[in-house]
Design an enzyme around this catalytic site. Structure first.
Site, PDB file in Angstrom:
ATOM      1  N   ASP A   1      61.149  85.801  44.969  1.00 13.71           N
ATOM      2  CA  ASP A   1      59.974  85.157  44.385  1.00 13.71           C
ATOM      3  C   ASP A   1      58.720  85.463  45.204  1.00 13.71           C
ATOM      4  O   ASP A   1      58.780  86.160  46.228  1.00 13.71           O
ATOM      5  CB  ASP A   1      60.234  83.644  44.253  1.00 13.71           C
ATOM      6  CG  ASP A   1      59.644  83.078  42.973  1.00 13.71           C
ATOM      7  OD1 ASP A   1      58.563  83.547  42.565  1.00 13.71           O
ATOM      8  OD2 ASP A   1      60.252  82.173  42.390  1.00 13.71           O
TER       9      ASP A   1
ATOM     10  N   ASP B   1      56.293  82.414  33.750  1.00 13.34           N
ATOM     11  CA  ASP B   1      57.569  81.791  33.397  1.00 13.34           C
ATOM     12  C   ASP B   1      57.676  81.553  31.899  1.00 13.34           C
ATOM     13  O   ASP B   1      56.742  81.052  31.264  1.00 13.34           O
ATOM     14  CB  ASP B   1      57.705  80.433  34.102  1.00 13.34           C
ATOM     15  CG  ASP B   1      58.101  80.604  35.555  1.00 13.34           C
ATOM     16  OD1 ASP B   1      58.359  81.739  35.986  1.00 13.34           O
ATOM     17  OD2 ASP B   1      58.145  79.576  36.260  1.00 13.34           O
TER      18      ASP B   1
HETATM   19  C1  GAL Z   1      59.041  80.660  39.840  1.00  4.24           C
HETATM   20  C2  GAL Z   1      59.830  81.724  39.101  1.00  4.24           C
HETATM   21  C3  GAL Z   1      60.894  81.035  38.283  1.00  4.24           C
HETATM   22  C4  GAL Z   1      61.793  80.248  39.202  1.00  4.24           C
HETATM   23  C5  GAL Z   1      60.954  79.279  40.066  1.00  4.24           C
HETATM   24  C6  GAL Z   1      61.803  78.599  41.117  1.00  4.24           C
HETATM   25  O1  GAL Z   1      58.035  81.255  40.593  1.00  4.24           O
HETATM   26  O2  GAL Z   1      58.980  82.472  38.279  1.00  4.24           O
HETATM   27  O3  GAL Z   1      61.620  81.992  37.548  1.00  4.24           O
HETATM   28  O4  GAL Z   1      62.537  81.131  40.007  1.00  4.24           O
HETATM   29  O5  GAL Z   1      59.912  79.964  40.718  1.00  4.24           O
HETATM   30  O6  GAL Z   1      61.049  77.745  41.924  1.00  4.24           O
END
Ligand code: GAL
Length: 387
Positions: free
Chosen positions: A153, A209
């Site tokens: 991430d 997301d």
């Molecule tokens: C976001 C990511 C999501 C998930 C989330 C977890 O940045 O895009 O898919 O992994 O973090 O905190």
């Protein structure tokens, strides 16, 4: 076959002037888009080892494993709030009491692979310990546990720092004795499609997301139109995992979502609760014709070929010369799909062999008539020019 794909990748790179990823350890780790399941969309931080093991059992029992779904990916929140005395990441002792290595053994024993999550900042997006400054130790820990895939991430990094931070993790993974797929997860904010392959990643997010509604699917889709050229065997655009079966969309909308992800060569990572999946959801996720479109070995991404009114034709050239065609009606009422063959990349004159990728029905026809596409849904076909 892999060698042929590698040669094609190098040729494509030479023709386009981009640098091919020839790192021997990284070679084509993901010759086709990875398929699997991820905990995030359905479980968020409420993930635990029982959920993952039961999801794995369901992958086997439902036929998903046999259809190509191999990775069971634990997303954010698997880790304890502090590193252990040796500085290593540790699993949350309450939700993963047996640890990640035991989970990996459970999955490997069932012919599945384990995905895990970390971030290129000091903390994950949920505020837990992440890998910045600990890349070598964390990569070695993941390898020792038996991890096969790392979703990396972005929280705490930005467009300037992201490439070097992802590269540091890619290099740390390459030093281990496991082959671990590296998936950049940065909401598409840092344009990782431009540099992801160059620094050693196999996947990169191309959008924010996903949410469990059709507007989210359409807005992600719109961001993909210009990015098809960045996907190729070994390196894939990732429009985010699937929402199919999570309950917020109609069955027709979920079918459209799945068919569109297939023509985009997206990783097919289910995001629903596999333990309670109904027949309609299973039929979508297991559609063999659409999985074959997604995994076509040439890996040419589908593109928006033409638009008539509220209907878009997304077309993916297949390696056997056929075209995978998804006719998406974005509107609120049924609409005619009156597309000229040439617009779909097909010869102007038939006959054509047309296969409906939802019903499996196949027919030969001299002229292409697709008829009406119901509101907020998509028809999916594969079309061969018969001569
Ligand atoms: C976001 C990511 C999501 C998930 C989330 C977890 O940045 O895009 O898919 O992994 O973090 O905190």
């Amino acid at each position: 076959m892999l060698r042929l794909v590698a040669v094609l990748v190098v040729l494509a790179a030479l023709l386009t002037g981009s640098a091919p990823d020839l790192h021997p350890a990284r070679g084509l780790l993901a010759p086709t888009p990875p398929m699997g399941w991820s905990s995030w969309n359905r479980f968020g931080c409420a993930v635990d080892e029982q959920v993952v093991e039961q999801a794995a059992d369901a992958m086997v029992a439902s036929g998903m494993r046999a259809a190509g779904y191999r990775y069971a990916n634990v997303d954010d929140c698997w880790m304890a709030p502090v590193r252990d005395a040796a500085g290593r990441l540790a699993a949350d002792p309450v939700r993963f009491p047996h640890g990640i290595a035991a989970l990996a053994r459970y999955l490997h024993g069932r012919g599945l692979l384990l995905g895990l999550y970390s971030s290129a900042g000091e903390t994950t997006c949920a505020g837990l310990p992440a890998s910045l400054g600990h890349e070598d130790l964390d990569a070695a820990t993941f390898a020792a546990w038996g991890v096969d895939y790392l979703k990396y991430d972005h929280c705490g990094s930005d467009a300037e720092t992201a490439p070097a931070r992802v590269q540091a993790m890619a290099e740390a993974l390459a030093k281990t004795d496991r082959t671990i797929v590296l998936s950049v997860s940065d909401l598409g904010q840092n344009e990782a499609w431009r540099w992801g392959a160059g620094v050693g990643a196999q996947l990169w997010r191309t959008a924010p997301d996903i949410a469990d509604d059709f507007a989210s699917v359409l807005s992600i889709l719109d961001r993909q139109a210009a990015l098809g050229g960045y996907a190729r065997p070994g390196g894939w655009n990732d429009p985010d995992s699937l929402e199919v079966g999570n309950g917020g969309m109609t069955e027709a909308e979920y079918r459209a979502h799945f068919a569109l992800w297939a023509v985009l060569n997206a990783p097919l990572i289910a995001g629903n609760d596999l333990r309670s999946m109904n027949q309609d959801t299973a039929r979508i996720l297991l559609n063999p014709d659409l999985i074959a479109v997604d995994r076509d070995w040439a890996g040419v991404s589908g593109r928006l070929a033409c638009t008539v009114g509220s209907v878009q034709a997304w077309v993916k050239p297949m390696s056997d010369g056929s075209a995978a065609v998804v006719l998406l009606n974005r509107g609120a009422s049924p609409a005619e799909a009156g597309f000229a063959a040439r617009c779909l990349g097909l010869p102007a004159n038939g006959p054509y062999l047309v296969r409906d990728l939802w019903t499996g029905q196949q027919r030969e026809t001299v002229a292409l008539h697709y008829g009406s596409v119901p509101a907020q849904s998509a028809l999916a076909y594969r079309v061969w020019a018969a001569r």
